[in-house]
Design an enzyme around this catalytic site. Structure first.
Site, PDB file in Angstrom:
ATOM      1  N   HIS A 141      17.722   3.890 -16.758  1.00 42.49           N
ATOM      2  CA  HIS A 141      17.348   5.008 -15.955  1.00 42.49           C
ATOM      3  C   HIS A 141      18.542   5.167 -14.926  1.00 42.49           C
ATOM      4  O   HIS A 141      19.177   6.272 -14.843  1.00 42.49           O
ATOM      5  CB  HIS A 141      16.068   4.705 -15.345  1.00 42.49           C
ATOM      6  CG  HIS A 141      15.809   6.068 -14.621  1.00 42.49           C
ATOM      7  ND1 HIS A 141      15.159   6.820 -15.134  1.00 42.49           N
ATOM      8  CD2 HIS A 141      15.795   6.403 -13.139  1.00 42.49           C
ATOM      9  CE1 HIS A 141      14.884   7.934 -14.430  1.00 42.49           C
ATOM     10  NE2 HIS A 141      15.536   7.597 -12.913  1.00 42.49           N
ATOM     11  N   GLN A 148      27.573  16.645  -8.836  1.00 42.42           N
ATOM     12  CA  GLN A 148      27.270  16.003  -7.500  1.00 42.42           C
ATOM     13  C   GLN A 148      26.559  14.648  -7.540  1.00 42.42           C
ATOM     14  O   GLN A 148      26.708  13.833  -6.542  1.00 42.42           O
ATOM     15  CB  GLN A 148      26.360  17.109  -6.521  1.00 42.42           C
ATOM     16  CG  GLN A 148      27.091  18.003  -6.058  1.00 42.42           C
ATOM     17  CD  GLN A 148      26.850  19.304  -6.921  1.00 42.42           C
ATOM     18  OE1 GLN A 148      26.420  19.061  -8.081  1.00 42.42           O
ATOM     19  NE2 GLN A 148      27.238  20.370  -6.141  1.00 42.42           N
ATOM     20  N   GLY A 188      33.285  48.403  -6.002  1.00 42.68           N
ATOM     21  CA  GLY A 188      31.885  48.408  -5.620  1.00 42.68           C
ATOM     22  C   GLY A 188      31.775  47.051  -4.859  1.00 42.68           C
ATOM     23  O   GLY A 188      32.233  45.965  -5.335  1.00 42.68           O
ATOM     24  N   ALA A 189      31.055  47.042  -3.728  1.00 38.75           N
ATOM     25  CA  ALA A 189      30.797  45.781  -2.982  1.00 38.75           C
ATOM     26  C   ALA A 189      29.489  45.299  -3.230  1.00 38.75           C
ATOM     27  O   ALA A 189      28.424  45.956  -2.753  1.00 38.75           O
ATOM     28  CB  ALA A 189      31.221  45.872  -1.600  1.00 38.75           C
ATOM     29  N   MET A 243      27.196  39.802  -5.682  1.00 37.06           N
ATOM     30  CA  MET A 243      27.559  39.186  -6.906  1.00 37.06           C
ATOM     31  C   MET A 243      29.083  39.160  -7.119  1.00 37.06           C
ATOM     32  O   MET A 243      29.615  38.299  -7.521  1.00 37.06           O
ATOM     33  CB  MET A 243      26.817  39.736  -8.007  1.00 37.06           C
ATOM     34  CG  MET A 243      26.833  39.083  -9.265  1.00 37.06           C
ATOM     35  SD  MET A 243      25.557  37.673  -9.522  1.00 37.06           S
ATOM     36  CE  MET A 243      25.427  37.975 -11.286  1.00 37.06           C
ATOM     37  N   CYS A 266      17.802  16.061  -3.476  1.00 38.63           N
ATOM     38  CA  CYS A 266      16.553  17.073  -3.375  1.00 38.63           C
ATOM     39  C   CYS A 266      15.997  17.211  -4.781  1.00 38.63           C
ATOM     40  O   CYS A 266      14.970  17.616  -4.850  1.00 38.63           O
ATOM     41  CB  CYS A 266      17.372  18.483  -3.048  1.00 38.63           C
ATOM     42  SG  CYS A 266      18.849  18.941  -4.182  1.00 38.63           S
ATOM     43  N   ARG A 322      15.334  14.251  -6.641  1.00 38.46           N
ATOM     44  CA  ARG A 322      14.525  12.864  -6.910  1.00 38.46           C
ATOM     45  C   ARG A 322      14.774  11.833  -5.713  1.00 38.46           C
ATOM     46  O   ARG A 322      15.748  12.008  -4.737  1.00 38.46           O
ATOM     47  CB  ARG A 322      15.560  12.257  -8.004  1.00 38.46           C
ATOM     48  CG  ARG A 322      17.006  11.460  -7.754  1.00 38.46           C
ATOM     49  CD  ARG A 322      17.475  10.943  -8.873  1.00 38.46           C
ATOM     50  NE  ARG A 322      17.821  12.103  -9.864  1.00 38.46           N
ATOM     51  CZ  ARG A 322      17.173  12.116 -11.086  1.00 38.46           C
ATOM     52  NH1 ARG A 322      16.439  11.026 -11.437  1.00 38.46           N
ATOM     53  NH2 ARG A 322      17.312  13.105 -11.898  1.00 38.46           N
ATOM     54  N   GLN A 328      26.239  11.131  -5.197  1.00 35.15           N
ATOM     55  CA  GLN A 328      25.483  10.896  -4.343  1.00 35.15           C
ATOM     56  C   GLN A 328      24.884   9.263  -4.646  1.00 35.15           C
ATOM     57  O   GLN A 328      24.559   8.557  -3.777  1.00 35.15           O
ATOM     58  CB  GLN A 328      24.003  11.699  -4.777  1.00 35.15           C
ATOM     59  CG  GLN A 328      24.046  13.182  -4.266  1.00 35.15           C
ATOM     60  CD  GLN A 328      23.605  14.154  -4.729  1.00 35.15           C
ATOM     61  OE1 GLN A 328      23.005  14.006  -5.999  1.00 35.15           O
ATOM     62  NE2 GLN A 328      23.018  15.227  -3.997  1.00 35.15           N
TER      63      GLN A 328
END
Lengths: 449, 276
Positions: free
Chosen positions: A127, A144, A217-218, A221, A78, A80, A148
């Site tokens: 490169h 990743q 608290g839900a 994040m 995504c 290059r 790839q």
């Protein structure tokens, strides 16, 4: 969606490596790369140039089928799209690569021309190495890209698009990237807020196995942070929320235990890591709460991750021994520091990449002169045989032993003569020099191309 | 022979420290094999030097202060290896080894000085001195763990990760090392003090009450005992405990080195008075 243009489908039966068999493949090393990446083009351009994995095999076959292109590799992520090829000739090769992209996408490349970058030979190799080592990634050191490149490599091999210089080059790039992973900390520091929270928890608790997390608290994040913590080994999870149903829901998702909001402080001391994200207007957990909780815990450390705005945990809690409070800005600050850390590591990584690029260049160049060396040896050996044959009559009186001595003598002379040119060929420092040297030696000895 | 071995050990330790530095700076998961090799070889030479001295003396070489310091340094290096193998803390070397180097140097400088300290023979004495040195080694580790803890705690509290944040182990690991070495060190310190008392009551016939080293040892022992018991209440867990551990170590070093030069009975150096 059809992967490929029209003309591709019918001549599939033809061999795409047409004409390659006759060529000494190793002898050619003209690496050419064309690409478009997050550095040169916005996403709306990159997505137009994208080559999906499902079409990769066909695209590679079409690429390798082209007369000017000996070998090819297509890397499309995504961030290059890059095509790396070993070509017969740079100008012809560039034309072929342009044509390939235009054929594949079925649009004129002219409007995209200024987004493209071109690299040749050493530059192209460097490169590739930098990309594989994640030094050219949008997020420096992200893991990743290595996978790839590996996939692109496999796809190209399966499509029969790699079989010589380029195959070796990509192989070396993968090895170099693994070396960078092994020998630097380029990819280690967390660069997202939720991972930074996990990393901090690890710096406090070491292993998170058996640690208890409390979600107060839900929210999206806190859910994400809890997921990462659970992934890192945290075991018991309590969840509380103003609306009990939401707490139940979330607790179920994590196989945790819902706690009613009124019981918050009863359970707080059991938690090693507390993630708060309520909409409370003031501080929910104040210094005196924390003091009490630390006393109950006999000063075992507690880590508050406060991602609520306005904040839920009084920052003064951080002043207490064995209590650590990070709010959202603190986490962001850690992320920023981690990014700077990665940049520092990148300096080492660049050094490793450069070493490996130079090593690979030498290696590839050595491969390159092999055909010349072989031709040279064959030619001189043929001369030796012909001459020995010519003198056969006059040598017929010799004993077998003496004949062997003559053989050894002539062979020895040849080897002595060849030693100089061969070691010069192998040594040739730069490619250009080597090219002319090779040509010169071929000419001097009358070795045919 | 023995001084040459000691100097070799010292040189190898120095080399090992230098070779360990890049691994720490570059945050490698383990120390380079060259660093470990140099340190291991140093340890061998050091051991050989001590053995040579033991043969010459016909007893463990812990009867004069330089030999005792050297023996302590040997133990500390051994402890470094054991802890490294168990915890894989690369940065440990940076905190432990320079101190070991200085100790070895101190031991080597006067290592050939063979003072045969009169009454310093016998089983109880060997057990006493040996235990004390093992105790010191354990508590030295406690101090190292405390320093690492304090630095890492500071990094975490400051919320601005700097070089040490990335290179030091977690608080939990520092704390675990701290506690285990404290238990080990305190056990041997206690054993050393008890055997010392037994030996002293036999050798000195009750004339030892005002020996400053014995008094200092008691003070050190009480500091560590309090530190250990506070562990049960949790009251000194973390930063405060770490500070006390450092204080305790300082007191111990004063006991070990400082008082040795003042004390009559423990004056492992020229003995000023005839109380033997």
């Amino acid at each position: 969606m059809a992967c490929f243009p029209t003309q591709g489908a019918d001549d599939e039966s033809k061999s795409y490596g047409r004409g390659l068999e006759e060529l000494p493949r190793q002898a050619v090393m003209n690496l050419l790369l064309v690409g478009i990446s997050h550095r040169t083009a916005p996403v709306e351009i990159r997505e137009r140039m994208h080559i999906p994995a499902s079409c990769l095999s066909r695209a590679l076959q079409d690429l390798a089928r082209r007369e000017e292109i000996l070998e090819g590799l297509i890397l499309s992520t995504c961030n290059r799209v890059e095509v790396l090829a070993n070509v017969r000739d740079y100008d012809e090769g560039a034309r072929a690569l342009r044509q390939f992209l235009a054929d594949y996408h079925r649009f004129d490349l002219a409007p995209y021309e200024h987004y493209l970058y071109w690299r040749r030979q050493e530059e192209a190799l460097r490169h590739l190495f930098r990309v594989a080592a994640s030094l050219d990634s949008m997020i420096l050191g992200e893991p990743q890209i290595l996978g790839q490149v590996k996939q692109a490599f496999q796809a190209a091999r399966e499509a029969g698009a790699l079989h010589g210089t380029l195959e070796e080059a990509v192989n070396q790039a993968l090895a170099a990237a693994r070396r960078v992973r092994r020998e630097t900390a380029l990819g280690t520091a967390a660069v997202s807020v939720s991972y930074a929270a996990v990393e901090l928890a690890r710096k406090i608790f070491g292993s998170l196995a058996g640690k208890t997390v409390f979600l107060v608290g839900a929210g999206k994040m806190s859910e994400l942070a809890a997921r990462h913590l659970a992934g890192a080994g945290a075991e018991a999870i309590f969840v509380t929320n103003r609306t009990y149903e939401r707490a139940q829901e979330l607790a179920e998702a994590f196989h945790g235990q819902p706690v009613s909001f009124e019981e918050l402080f009863d359970y707080l001391s059991r938690a090693d890591i507390v993630i708060t994200s309520t909409g409370a207007p003031g501080f929910l957990i104040r210094r005196e709460h924390a003091e009490q909780l630390l006393a109950t815990r006999r000063n075992r450390p507690v880590f508050f991750v406060d991602i609520a705005v306005p904040r839920d945990v009084d920052p003064a809690v951080n002043e207490l021994d064995n209590a650590f409070v990070y709010d959202i800005d603190d986490l962001q600050q850690v992320v920023a520091a981690n990014l700077r850390q990665r940049q520092r590591e990148a300096v080492w990584a660049e050094e490793i990449v450069e070493q490996e690029v130079q090593r690979t260049l030498r290696r590839l160049a050595a491969r390159q002169v092999v055909p010349t060396i072989v031709a040279l040896e064959e030619k001189l050996e043929a001369i030796r045989r012909a001459e020995t044959e010519r003198f056969r009559g006059r040598l017929s009186t010799l004993t077998a032993e003496q004949r062997e001595a003559v053989d050894a003598l002539t062979r020895g002379i040849l080897n002595k003569i060849l030693h100089g040119p061969i070691s010069e060929l192998k040594r040739g420092s730069s490619n250009v020099e080597r090219g002319t040297l090779e040509e010169l030696i071929r000419k001097i000895f009358g070795v045919e191309e | 022979m023995q001084p040459i071995l000691s100097w070799c050990a010292l040189a190898l330790y120095g080399l090992g420290i230098l070779l360990a530095l890049p691994s720490v700076i570059r945050r490698r998961p383990s120390l380079s094999s060259s660093a470990l090799g140099a340190l291991g070889l140093g340890l061998l030479f050091h051991g050989a030097a001590l053995a040579a001295q033991a043969v010459a003396l016909g007893s463990l070489p812990i009867t004069d202060v330089h030999s005792a310091v050297s023996f302590f340094a040997f133990d500390a290096t051994l402890a470094f290896f054991l802890v490294y193998l168990r915890y894989r803390i690369t940065s440990l070397g940076v905190f432990m080894l320079p101190f070991v180097f200085v100790l070895t140097l101190a031991g080597t400088l006067r290592g050939s000085h063979d003072s045969d300290a009169g009454g310093f023979h016998g089983g109880w004495l060997l057990i006493h001195t040996g235990s004390m040195i093992l105790g010191y080694t354990g508590l030295f580790l406690t101090a190292v763990a405390a320093i690492m803890y304090l630095i890492q705690e500071r990094e975490l509290k400051s919320k601005q990760p700097r070089a040490f944040y990335y290179r030091l182990p977690s608080l939990e690991v520092c704390d675990s090392l701290y506690y285990r070495s404290l238990v080990f060190g305190l056990t041997f310190l206690t054993l050393g003090i008890i055997t010392g008392l037994i030996w002293a009551s036999r050798a000195w016939h009750g004339l030892w009450e005002f020996d400053p080293k014995i008094v200092a040892s008691f003070v050190t022992w009480i500091i560590y005992l309090i530190l250990f018991s506070s562990r049960w209440t949790g009251s000194w867990r973390g930063r405060r405990g770490a500070y006390v551990a450092l204080f305790g170590f300082a007191a111990m070093m004063v006991t070990f080195l400082g008082v040795s030069f003042l004390s009559g009975q423990h004056g492992l150096l020229p003995n000023p008075g005839g109380r033997r």
